[in-house]
Design a protein around this motif. Structure first.
Motif: not given
Length: 290
Positions: A130, A140, A184, A189-191, A194-195
Motif C-alpha cells: 500500500g 500499517t 490483505a 489498515w486499508a482505511e 491505498q492498497a
C-alpha cells in the motif's frame, strides 16, 4: 590517489560505489570487473547525514556502521525508522520483502525511491502492499508485522547463508503472493492507506545470482578485500580471489578508510570468517587475497 568510500548504492537497478567528499561521484560496478583496495592509515568515523565527524573519531575495523557513537545517534535520529519526522508530506509505500524460504519481512520506503531500498537490503523478491502518508505507513507496518508474525529486520548473515541455493522464481513469487493475501485480509489498515495490487518483482537477475549457483558458501571478509566481482546483493559484493575462491565483502566495512588502488598482482592479506550456512557454525580464518 586516496579516496573514501560511502558504500554501495543501487541506481537504475545496478550497483555503484559511492565516494565521500567527491561531489556525489560514483563508480559503476559491472560484473566481471577486477576490484582492489588498500587501506591507508587508521579507520575514522564517516560522520552523519553527509557531514564529517567533528572529532574524526577512530572506529573499529570490523564495525559495519563505520560511525562513532555520537554520529550514529545523530544519523538514526533523522531516519524514517526513528519516527522523528512525523510531518513528512511525501508518500511512502509498505512492502513485503523475500530473502529466502520462510524469510520475509515487512517494511516501508519513500515512494520516490522506487525499489532502491529493496535492492539495498538485498531483497531477492518483493511486493508492494500500500501507499500513503508516513505515519499511516508506519502503523500499517507494525500492524502487519504482528498479524503476519514477520520481522521488520533480518540479519545480513542469514540472508547470505541462503543466497547460494534459492528456490525457483515461481516458488519465491508464490510465497510472497500467499503472504500478500494474508496481509490483505488484515482489517483496518486499508482505511488509511491505498492498497496496491500484488505484483511480485524479482531481483535475481539484477544481483546476477546465477553466478553463485555453482559456488558453495565461501568466506565473508571482515575488513578489506580485492578480487573479481561476480554478483552483488544489497551492500554485499560477491568476489572471486586469485585462486577462484568465492568471497563476500560487506561494503559497509569500506566506510571510514582512506582507500588507494591495490597494485596489480600485489598480495593483500585480510582476515576472513567462514560464511554462515544453515547447518554449520562460523569458523575463523586468515587468508591471503589479491
Amino acid at each position: 590517489m586516496v579516496w573514501r568510500s560511502s558504500g554501495v548504492s543501487w541506481q537504475g537497478g545496478a550497483p555503484r560505489l559511492r565516494w565521500a567528499g567527491a561531489g556525489g561521484r560514483v563508480s559503476p560496478l559491472p560484473y566481471g570487473r577486477e576490484l582492489g583496495f588498500r587501506a591507508v592509515g587508521e579507520r575514522r568515523c564517516s560522520g552523519a547525514r553527509g557531514n564529517p565527524c567533528p572529532l574524526a573519531a577512530a572506529v573499529p575495523g570490523r564495525s559495519t556502521g563505520g560511525r562513532c557513537a555520537e554520529c550514529a545517534r545523530l544519523d538514526r535520529a533523522h531516519s524514517v525508522a526513528a519516527d522523528t519526522i512525523a510531518d513528512d508530506p511525501r508518500p511512502y509505500r509498505v512492502y513485503l520483502a523475500w530473502f529466502g524460504p520462510g524469510m520475509v519481512k515487512v517494511g516501508i520506503t519513500g515512494e520516490e525511491r522506487g525499489s532502491a531500498r529493496l535492492l539495498e537490503q538485498g531483497a531477492i523478491a518483493f511486493a508492494w502492499l500500500g501507499r500513503g502518508p508516513l505515519m499511516a505507513a508506519r502503523r500499517t507496518e507494525e500492524v502487519l508485522r504482528h498479524a503476519l508474525a514477520v520481522p521488520d529486520r533480518i540479519p545480513y548473515a542469514r540472508k547470505r547463508a541462503v543466497r547460494y541455493a534459492l528456490p525457483p522464481a515461481e516458488e519465491r513469487a508464490r510465497e510472497l503472493t500467499e503472504l500478500y493475501g494474508q496481509a490483505a485480509g488484515v482489517p483496518a489498515w486499508a482505511e488509511t492507506l491505498q492498497a496496491l495490487p500484488c505484483q511480485v518483482q524479482d531481483h535475481a537477475e539484477a544481483f546476477a545470482l546465477h553466478a553463485l549457483a555453482s559456488s558453495p558458501p565461501g568466506h565473508v571478509v571482515t575488513e578489506l578485500v580485492a578480487g573479481r566481482l561476480v554478483a552483488a546483493a544489497g551492500p554485499d559484493l560477491h568476489l572471486l580471489d586469485a585462486d577462484d575462491r568465492p568471497l563476500v565483502l560487506d561494503t559497509r566495512l569500506l566506510t571510514g578508510w582512506e582507500l588507494a588502488a591495490a597494485p596489480a598482482g600485489h598480495p593483500v592479506t585480510v582476515p576472513t570468517a567462514a560464511a554462515p550456512a544453515p547447518t554449520c557454525a562460523d569458523a575463523a580464518a586468515q587468508a591471503p587475497l589479491f
